[in-house]
Design an enzyme around this catalytic site. Structure first.
Site, PDB file in Angstrom:
ATOM      1  N   GLN A 263     -12.148  41.709  26.805  1.00 16.30           N
ATOM      2  CA  GLN A 263     -11.505  41.340  28.137  1.00 16.30           C
ATOM      3  C   GLN A 263     -10.021  41.802  27.902  1.00 16.30           C
ATOM      4  O   GLN A 263      -9.615  42.895  27.570  1.00 16.30           O
ATOM      5  CB  GLN A 263     -11.136  39.974  27.417  1.00 16.30           C
ATOM      6  CG  GLN A 263     -10.328  40.144  26.001  1.00 16.30           C
ATOM      7  CD  GLN A 263      -9.685  38.194  26.134  1.00 16.30           C
ATOM      8  OE1 GLN A 263      -8.476  37.979  25.777  1.00 16.30           O
ATOM      9  NE2 GLN A 263     -10.888  37.315  25.688  1.00 16.30           N
TER      10      GLN A 263
ATOM     11  N   ARG B  50      -2.376  36.414  33.416  1.00 13.07           N
ATOM     12  CA  ARG B  50      -1.612  34.948  32.891  1.00 13.07           C
ATOM     13  C   ARG B  50      -1.343  34.792  35.013  1.00 13.07           C
ATOM     14  O   ARG B  50      -1.545  35.202  35.945  1.00 13.07           O
ATOM     15  CB  ARG B  50      -0.012  35.043  32.817  1.00 13.07           C
ATOM     16  CG  ARG B  50       0.411  34.654  31.686  1.00 13.07           C
ATOM     17  CD  ARG B  50       1.410  35.108  30.821  1.00 13.07           C
ATOM     18  NE  ARG B  50       1.324  35.091  29.227  1.00 13.07           N
ATOM     19  CZ  ARG B  50       1.685  36.238  29.210  1.00 13.07           C
ATOM     20  NH1 ARG B  50       1.741  37.265  29.627  1.00 13.07           N
ATOM     21  NH2 ARG B  50       1.849  36.272  27.433  1.00 13.07           N
TER      22      ARG B  50
ATOM     23  N   GLU C 295      -9.786  37.744  31.997  1.00 18.46           N
ATOM     24  CA  GLU C 295      -9.599  36.274  31.393  1.00 18.46           C
ATOM     25  C   GLU C 295      -8.028  36.615  32.643  1.00 18.46           C
ATOM     26  O   GLU C 295      -7.232  36.745  32.341  1.00 18.46           O
ATOM     27  CB  GLU C 295      -8.899  36.045  30.206  1.00 18.46           C
ATOM     28  CG  GLU C 295      -8.443  34.984  28.999  1.00 18.46           C
ATOM     29  CD  GLU C 295      -7.625  34.267  28.094  1.00 18.46           C
ATOM     30  OE1 GLU C 295      -7.412  33.960  27.911  1.00 18.46           O
ATOM     31  OE2 GLU C 295      -8.396  35.817  26.938  1.00 18.46           O
TER      32      GLU C 295
ATOM     33  N   ASN D 219      -1.796  28.284  32.740  1.00 25.77           N
ATOM     34  CA  ASN D 219      -0.655  27.372  31.876  1.00 25.77           C
ATOM     35  C   ASN D 219       0.231  26.348  33.174  1.00 25.77           C
ATOM     36  O   ASN D 219       0.329  25.989  33.863  1.00 25.77           O
ATOM     37  CB  ASN D 219       0.856  27.962  31.641  1.00 25.77           C
ATOM     38  CG  ASN D 219       0.825  28.969  30.483  1.00 25.77           C
ATOM     39  OD1 ASN D 219      -0.197  28.894  29.689  1.00 25.77           O
ATOM     40  ND2 ASN D 219       1.147  30.169  31.060  1.00 25.77           N
TER      41      ASN D 219
ATOM     42  N   HIS E  75      -2.173  48.455  36.132  1.00 28.02           N
ATOM     43  CA  HIS E  75      -3.155  47.785  37.510  1.00 28.02           C
ATOM     44  C   HIS E  75      -4.062  47.613  36.915  1.00 28.02           C
ATOM     45  O   HIS E  75      -4.799  48.334  36.245  1.00 28.02           O
ATOM     46  CB  HIS E  75      -3.247  48.837  38.590  1.00 28.02           C
ATOM     47  CG  HIS E  75      -3.349  49.593  38.454  1.00 28.02           C
ATOM     48  ND1 HIS E  75      -2.847  50.948  38.350  1.00 28.02           N
ATOM     49  CD2 HIS E  75      -5.156  50.314  38.562  1.00 28.02           C
ATOM     50  CE1 HIS E  75      -3.355  52.215  37.730  1.00 28.02           C
ATOM     51  NE2 HIS E  75      -4.796  52.005  37.466  1.00 28.02           N
TER      52      HIS E  75
ATOM     53  N   GLU F 252      -6.077  48.107  42.690  1.00 29.51           N
ATOM     54  CA  GLU F 252      -6.700  49.565  43.363  1.00 29.51           C
ATOM     55  C   GLU F 252      -7.871  49.535  43.046  1.00 29.51           C
ATOM     56  O   GLU F 252      -9.279  48.930  42.229  1.00 29.51           O
ATOM     57  CB  GLU F 252      -6.572  50.547  41.432  1.00 29.51           C
ATOM     58  CG  GLU F 252      -6.692  52.385  41.868  1.00 29.51           C
ATOM     59  CD  GLU F 252      -7.064  53.275  41.360  1.00 29.51           C
ATOM     60  OE1 GLU F 252      -6.484  53.731  41.879  1.00 29.51           O
ATOM     61  OE2 GLU F 252      -6.052  52.688  40.390  1.00 29.51           O
TER      62      GLU F 252
END
Length: 427
Positions: A10, A14, A80, A84, A107, A164
């Site tokens: 992974q 966020r 992932e 929040n 990136h 990208e």
């Protein structure tokens, strides 16, 4: 090599608003939400997305046990997205997407057959760009200064992360997917240290490109790497890499940073600079893997038994990036089970950490020791100086074994072994 067959599973970012980010990556970039984990007790939710082969039908429901089992055994690499609770509100100022001075995260990337057509499609869907395919070279110091920038693009995702768009180096249609997740880029200070670290996690440098003031190193996980590079020249390696379906980790080294003792990249987890979170690797045994990683000397953000989430760890790489170490086949977050196996089978991997110093005698429940004696003893080695704190797997042991340490243990006298109903008793 780190114990337990580590594979890159992974890259975590966020996100502020799943209602915007999920459609961006699924509807526009062709990813599939393979699983979700919701933790209302901690006010966050995780979305795991992957590029699946075009011909593969995914009929599992994210958030179910079947989806958990699929996700914790995946051989590829997922994206992932961490949400929040409440960050979708207008009062939230947003996450830091990187690419400012001394930012380490650069990136993620997606490959496609035709960059120009793909960018037209994205622009028509309302996506904005940092750089379109034909825009020139020196538009930012945080992209490589080279005319080879022509023909590739950088789009913005809903949180401002750079995405990208890269042309595949194969005949159109060789990979049926319109887009495939192809890259995560991190800047590194000392590339020799970084390559050694990720090689220990089962990765291999599949391509190196050197320019006047920077170099790029592309590393593939054993799970994604089906290349035989031994007889290829650099151009052939680039062509082969351009035909890869799974992603690579791109390490960008700006020459000279390794000679500056005071230089350090931001890792994406500092206050007011949070955005990129970590990479993550699946292993067969988190504790054994962490024993190997510990010997590299870069430390841990979270040991396997630290914090509220037991049985997973966050190590630091040489630049201080967080690297999550996760059990292949299933893990358990406190009271929320996210694997499909009997919790008793993993009892030996539960925490032995805790709150206050206590005496140097610990009594362990016999049924735990009879089943997992060797593993339990090995877990305690980090606390014990006693050389005889090992037991043969499955050997007969009396009802309670007292292990004597030559220094105080850090432990909680009220910890229960889940599935056994017997506390560790502290003398």
């Amino acid at each position: 090599m780190v114990a337990g067959r580590p594979t890159w599973q992974q890259t975590m970012l966020r996100i502020a608003d799943p209602a915007k980010s999920i459609p961006f990556y699924t509807d526009l970039l062709g990813m599939t939400v393979i699983d979700t984990l919701d933790f209302p007790q901690w006010n966050f939710k995780l979305f795991f997305l992957a590029t699946l082969p075009e011909e593969e039908t995914y009929d599992l429901t994210p958030g179910t046990q079947e989806a958990h089992d699929y996700m914790w055994n995946i051989e590829g690499t997922a994206l992932e997205l961490t949400y929040n609770y409440g960050t979708e509100e207008d009062s939230f100022k947003g996450y830091h997407p990187g690419n400012e001075e001394k930012d380490g995260f650069g990136h993620i990337a997606f490959n496609t057959d035709d960059v120009y057509a793909a960018c037209d499609k994205l622009e028509a869907a309302g996506v904005s760009f940092k750089k379109k395919p034909d825009e020139g070279r020196h538009f930012t110091t945080y992209l490589p200064k080279t005319d080879r920038m022509k023909g590739l693009a950088f789009a913005y995702d809903p949180d401002g992360y750079w995405v990208e768009i890269v042309k595949r180096r194969c005949d159109a249609g060789t990979i049926p997917n319109y887009f495939n997740f192809s890259q995560t880029m991190l800047r590194v200070k000392d590339v020799t240290k970084s390559i050694s670290f990720y090689e220990a996690l089962g990765m291999e440098v599949v391509l190196e490109r050197n320019f006047d003031d920077f170099s790029l190193y592309f590393m593939a996980s054993s799970a994604n790497n089906n290349l035989n590079l031994s007889s290829m020249n650099d151009n052939e390696k680039m062509e082969a890499l351009g035909r890869q379906f799974g992603p690579v980790l791109e390490l960008t080294h700006n020459h000279g940073t390794e000679n500056d003792d005071d230089f350090k990249y931001y890792n994406g987890n500092e206050e007011d600079r949070q955005g990129f979170g970590h990479t993550g690797f699946l292993v067969d045994d988190v504790y054994a893997a962490c024993d190997s990683i510990r010997e590299m000397g870069y430390g841990f953000k979270k040991e396997p038994d630290g914090g509220s989430m037991k049985g997973l760890a966050f190590a630091y790489d040489p630049d201080g990036y967080a690297v999550e170490i996760i059990k292949r086949g299933g893990i358990e977050f406190a009271s929320k089970s996210v694997h499909g196996h009997d919790t008793n089978a993993h009892a030996a991997d539960e925490n032995f950490s805790a709150a206050s110093n206590c005496s140097s005698t610990v009594q362990l429940p016999a049924n735990l020791l009879e089943t997992h004696g060797l593993k339990v003893a090995n877990r305690f080695k980090q606390y014990l100086a006693s050389p005889d704190a090992t037991y043969e797997h499955g050997a007969f042991l009396p009802k309670n074994i007292q292990i004597h340490a030559t220094r105080p243990l850090t432990c909680d006298p009220n910890i229960y072994r889940k599935g056994y109903g017997v506390p560790i008793q502290v003398g």
